[in-house]
Each structure stands twice: as structure tokens, then as C-alpha cells.
Design a protein around this motif. Structure first.
Motif, PDB file in Angstrom:
ATOM      1  N   ILE A  72     -14.015  17.354   4.131  1.00 41.25           N
ATOM      2  CA  ILE A  72     -14.231  16.986   5.530  1.00 41.25           C
ATOM      3  C   ILE A  72     -14.177  18.225   6.421  1.00 41.25           C
ATOM      4  O   ILE A  72     -14.960  18.364   7.372  1.00 41.25           O
ATOM      5  CB  ILE A  72     -13.194  15.938   5.962  1.00 41.25           C
ATOM      6  N   VAL A  73     -13.259  19.155   6.146  1.00 36.45           N
ATOM      7  CA  VAL A  73     -13.184  20.392   6.927  1.00 36.45           C
ATOM      8  C   VAL A  73     -14.490  21.158   6.817  1.00 36.45           C
ATOM      9  O   VAL A  73     -14.992  21.740   7.797  1.00 36.45           O
ATOM     10  CB  VAL A  73     -11.994  21.255   6.452  1.00 36.45           C
TER      11      VAL A  73
ATOM     12  N   GLY B 152     -17.613  17.822   7.650  1.00 40.33           N
ATOM     13  CA  GLY B 152     -17.480  16.771   8.644  1.00 40.33           C
ATOM     14  C   GLY B 152     -16.930  15.490   8.046  1.00 40.33           C
ATOM     15  O   GLY B 152     -16.969  15.270   6.833  1.00 40.33           O
ATOM     16  N   SER B 153     -16.435  14.613   8.925  1.00 37.59           N
ATOM     17  CA  SER B 153     -15.802  13.367   8.480  1.00 37.59           C
ATOM     18  C   SER B 153     -16.842  12.328   8.095  1.00 37.59           C
ATOM     19  O   SER B 153     -18.042  12.475   8.378  1.00 37.59           O
ATOM     20  CB  SER B 153     -14.906  12.816   9.591  1.00 37.59           C
TER      21      SER B 153
ATOM     22  N   ASP C  48     -15.639  15.372  16.559  1.00 38.88           N
ATOM     23  CA  ASP C  48     -15.119  14.945  15.247  1.00 38.88           C
ATOM     24  C   ASP C  48     -13.612  15.244  15.188  1.00 38.88           C
ATOM     25  O   ASP C  48     -13.180  16.318  14.758  1.00 38.88           O
ATOM     26  CB  ASP C  48     -15.860  15.671  14.128  1.00 38.88           C
TER      27      ASP C  48
ATOM     28  N   GLN D 268     -12.059  15.946  11.607  1.00 35.52           N
ATOM     29  CA  GLN D 268     -12.308  17.303  11.107  1.00 35.52           C
ATOM     30  C   GLN D 268     -11.411  18.304  11.821  1.00 35.52           C
ATOM     31  O   GLN D 268     -10.851  19.213  11.192  1.00 35.52           O
ATOM     32  CB  GLN D 268     -13.774  17.666  11.313  1.00 35.52           C
TER      33      GLN D 268
END
Length: 516
Positions: free
Chosen positions: A66-67, A70-71, A130, A133
Motif C-alpha cells: 500500500i505504501v 496506494g490503498s 489516501d 497510505q
């Protein structure tokens, strides 16, 4: 590695005015390697260190993804925005993936980024932040989450985990030096010849170091508890009975104990019967050649050789079939063939029968005990095995009473550390009266059945030829139950059998039953 870290540690201390933290000096070095180097320096008093334990928040593999990318909800939003006329719900998994679709769709709805128009998803905003994130990026940088609610949510989504981090606060010791000097561990012949031993630095002995474990044999816990029981019996004046006969005839295992041939204990589901040979020969007139007579019964005195086993066999048959010695018996047609069937002994009371019959040749007060294996056709579970140990005691004397049996049990079990007893009436074919024995176990906080007892019936004793005024106490208990209680074993299969942990066998302590 540890040798390199020692000089690096000393170099870092020389550049600092105070203590240093291992995580700052060696950020990527395992704590175990750092500790090894510090122990080397600490043993020479060159440094002093303090261990600091704390919990840190670490990203999972999914959190790292995710980092970087993105989520889940951000990916869903981007897919919906990319579809100008809206995105059908059924097409979403094919674009963002099944996992992203199932998780991200709900979170995107929750944040108000998208809405549902029949079977189509539409964006409700042009731009988003986000948050997931950003939160995970902050976790990666600081290894911490300030808001407990946010931490709980990230843990629930399995995006972060809590790990224990160990670091060291290091300061200079009383013998600090800028360089680690290697210390010799042995005085060699070369040192003595060239004189270098005079200037060599020798490593001091560490008298606190643990020696290497020496492989050795170990007694099984059952053997330790067995020996403790033997000591109790010998202390109370008992003689140990020979028990090296696992295969018995139905006569010695059941009939001589006044167990009827229709008793459930003699069914196949409760007893192991021998298939080859299935039966023994009938008793003979001459005890010397009688396979039913234990040879040890013929090795002591001339008096004992005069025992008439043929007469004993006939007495047992009569007391079962028609009654004798004042008893009406069981009144059923007794079968000699059933009596001759060979079985794996179901109890060591068959051995007690040998000894009592032998005692009948010269009646006198006697005390016998035995501890050995018995076999029953049991379903194996956490508390039952098909093979286990029985502890048995027998006292023969004149004028014995039930009160005397209760008093003796109190003394006997007190030597095992059990001082609170209860007695419950019970039924055994060969004892009357019979009592189950319960003891209060302090550790478990409840009453536990610890044995069975009674006075042998005249129908068992008088066919042997014992006097009418001689009574016999008998009691028994398992060896496994007190051993399981003593060593806190909940599953008997961990105590006896192929599942036993050999490390447990080697490290278990000595047993003292009175200290239980």
C-alpha cells in the motif's frame, strides 16, 4: 562479525561524550550480534550497557504494498474515475483485482468517494487524500502510531503488526580503551620457549559461565515414582512379589479371584486373549511338572512343595458352581476350558493369589506388594492406555477388621503427601467389603479417586487352604495417575509411548511424594 562490532563500538564511544544507542550506531545489525560483541567487551569491563525493550509497529507485506502503490480504496476510486461514464460493479474485480475490489469498494463507499447508481459505480469527487497510505508511510518512518483507534484499525486490516525491538544503551566501562586487544586463552609451549608469555594478555576465567551439557542417561518419571513407592512399602515392612509373568490363565487371573466366568471383564472388548497357544494344559497331580504352578513357588522349602494344586483347582470349581465353605456360590455350570484360556494379565492381583496360595502351606502374618504392567483392551485417549502399571498391596493377618484397613490407608497415603481421604462403598467380585479411595488434591482443588481397596472374600481365601480366622487386606492404584499429577502431565500419551518428549525425560526432577 562480533569481533568487528567490538572495535566499531569502541570507536563510536571514543567519538561521543556520553552513552550511545546501538540502534543509532548499528541500525541494521541483529540485536543478538550486538549483544555478543557487548558481552565480550563487558567481560573485560571495557563497556557497560543497559538493555532496552520496547514494542514497535511494523508494516506487513500488504502494508508495504500500500505504501508503494496506494490503498485498496484509492485503487477502486482511480478505476471509477478512469471510467468516464461510470464503472459496472461486475467489471471492477477484473480491473483492480478481486482482493482490491472486495476490500476497497466498501472503504471507498465509507469515505464518500464513490456512489452506487443501480449496477454502476460513479465518483462523487474529483480528488482524494489516501489517508491509509499516509498513515502507513508514517508507520514505516517512525515505527509508531499515536492514535490508538487508528492502530487498532490497521491491525484489524492486517496491515501492521506489533513486534518487540531490543536495543542497548552503551557507555564506557572502568577499563575502557580505544582498541580491543585480543586476549590469549591458552599458555602454549611456544610462549614458554620464546618468552612471549611475559607480555601476553590472558583472558581471565569466567567462573559464572555454564559448562557444556554432558550427554547421559536418565530415569523415566514412572521409574522415579515407582522407586518412591517401593521405598514406602519397604519402610512399612512389605516384601516385593515377583511379577515377571505377563501371560496368565483365566484360572489365576479370574477364577481363583472368585470372578464369575460370565463377568463383563472377561469379554473380548475388555481383555486381550492369546491366540497361539489359546489355552494351557489342565493342572496335574505333580506340582513339579504343572504348567500352572509358578516355579518360584517350588523353590523355597519342602513345606511349599506339598501344595496340592489339583485340590485347589477342584475347590475353586466347587465354590463357583455349587458353593462351598458356607457360600452358595454363583450356581452356574463352571467351564474348565474357559478357565484354561490364556490372557494378558488384567491386574497384578493374580500374583497376589499365587503368594496367598503359597502362604496357605504355612499360614503366618505377611505383607506383600507389587508394581508392574497390566493389559486391558481399552480405547486409548488422554487418560487411558491399553498397557499401564498397577501398584498393589496385600496384608494377611489374624483378626483384621474394616476399621484397621481404613486406618492403614490413612497412614499409607500420608507417606505420599495425601492427608485428606474419603472412602466410598464399592463392589469387587473378590473383596467384601470394598471401598474406593478418594484423596483431596491441593493443586487441583478437588477430590480425586486414587485407589480401590477391600477385604478378600472367604470364597477366594478358603479354597487355598487359609484358616477361616485369617483375613487379607488388598488395595491397588495406578502408577500413571500420581506420576501425571506430580509432573503436571495432562495427557497420558505424553508420559508413556512413542510421543514422549525425551527432553522432558532428561530434565524432570527427582520425586518426593510427601512434598506433593
Amino acid at each position: 562479525m562480533a569481533a568487528d562490532l567490538t572495535n566499531l563500538t569502541l570507536d563510536a564511544l571514543s567519538k561521543s561524550d556520553g552513552p550511545i544507542l546501538s540502534t543509532e550506531v548499528f541500525p541494521s545489525t541483529p540485536s543478538l550480534s550486538v549483544k555478543s560483541a557487548l558481552d565480550r567487551l563487558g567481560s573485560r569491563q571495557m563497556v557497560e550497557y543497559e538493555t532496552i525493550d520496547k514494542e514497535v509497529v511494523v508494516l506487513t507485506k500488504e502494508g508495504e504494498d500500500i505504501v508503494a502503490n496506494g490503498s485498496h480504496e484509492a485503487k477502486v476510486f482511480e478505476a471509477v474515475v478512469a471510467a468516464v461514464e461510470g464503472l459496472k460493479i461486475s467489471d471492477l474485480p477484473g480491473i483492480v483485482g478481486k482482493d482490491n475490489a472486495s476490500i476497497g469498494q466498501g472503504n471507498a463507499f465509507k469515505r464518500g468517494w464513490i456512489k452506487k447508481d443501480k449496477d454502476t459505480l460513479r465518483a462523487t469527487t474529483d480528488k482524494i487524500v489516501d489517508e491509509t497510505q499516509a498513515q502507513l508511510l508514517n508507520v514505516k518512518q517512525t515505527q509508531n502510531v499515536a492514535d490508538k483507534k487508528t492502530l487498532t484499525d490497521l491491525k484489524r486490516r492486517k496491515l501492521v503488526t506489533i513486534q518487540k525491538a531490543i536495543s542497548f544503551k552503551i557507555s564506557k566501562g572502568p577499563k575502557y580503551a580505544n582498541e580491543f586487544v585480543k586476549e590469549e586463552t591458552d599458555l602454549t609451549a611456544e610462549m614458554l620457549q620464546n618468552g612471549s608469555w611475559k607480555t601476553a594478555h590472558f583472558k581471565p576465567y569466567n567462573f559464572k559461565a555454564k559448562g557444556a551439557p554432558t550427554p547421559s542417561g536418565a530415569l523415566h518419571p514412572l521409574n522415579k515414582v515407582k522407586q518412591e513407592f517401593r521405598s514406602i512399602f519397604f519402610e512399612m515392612g512389605f516384601e516385593e512379589m515377583p511379577t515377571n509373568r505377563f501371560v496368565e490363565t483365566g484360572f489365576w487371573n479370574f477364577d481363583a479371584l472368585y470372578v464369575p466366568q460370565q463377568h463383563p471383564a472377561r469379554d473380548l472388548q475388555d481383555t486381550f486373549y492369546i491366540s497361539d497357544p489359546p489355552t494351557a494344559d489342565p493342572p496335574r497331580e505333580d506340582p513339579e511338572n504343572d504348567p500352572h504352578v509358578p516355579k518360584r513357588a517350588l523353590q523355597s522349602t519342602n513345606v511349599e512343595k506339598k501344595l496340592d494344586y489339583k485340590e485347589y483347582w477342584e475347590n475353586v470349581r466347587q465354590v463357583h458352581e455349587n458353593g462351598k465353605y458356607g457360600s452358595i456360590g454363583y450356581r452356574y455350570p463352571w467351564s474348565a476350558e474357559e478357565s484354561l484360556r490364556l490372557v494378558l494379565r488384567t491386574h497384578t492381583t493374580s500374583v497376589s493369589t499365587y503368594m496367598l496360595h503359597k502362604l496357605a502351606a504355612n499360614p503366618r502374618p505377611a505383607r506383600y506388594f507389587s508394581i508392574d504392567r497390566v493389559f486391558r483392551n481399552e480405547a486409548v485417549d488422554a487418560t487411558h492406555l491399553a498397557e499401564f502399571h498397577q501398584i498393589e498391596g496385600v496384608i494377611a493377618d489374624f483378626g483384621l477388621t474394616l476399621g484397621g484397613l481404613i486406618g492403614f490407608m490413612e497412614v499409607f497415603f500420608a507417606k505420599m503427601g495425601i492427608h485428606q481421604l474419603r472412602f466410598k462403598p464399592a463392589y469387587n467380585p473378590y473383596t467384601e467389603p470394598s471401598m474406593e479411595i478418594f484423596g483431596y488434591h491441593e493443586g487441583l482443588g478437588k477430590w480425586v479417586e486414587i485407589g480401590n481397596s477391600g477385604m478378600f472374600r472367604p470364597e477366594m481365601l478358603e479354597p487355598m487352604g487359609l484358616p477361616k480366622n485369617m483375613q487379607v487386606y488388598g488395595w491397588g492404584l495406578s502408577l500413571e495417575r500420581p506420576t501425571m499429577i506430580k509432573y503436571a502431565v495432562s495427557n497420558i500419551r505424553e508420559l508413556l509411548g512413542h510421543k514422549v518428549d525425551l527432553n522432558f525425560i532428561e530434565t524432570n526432577p527427582a520425586v518426593r511424594l510427601e512434598k506433593e
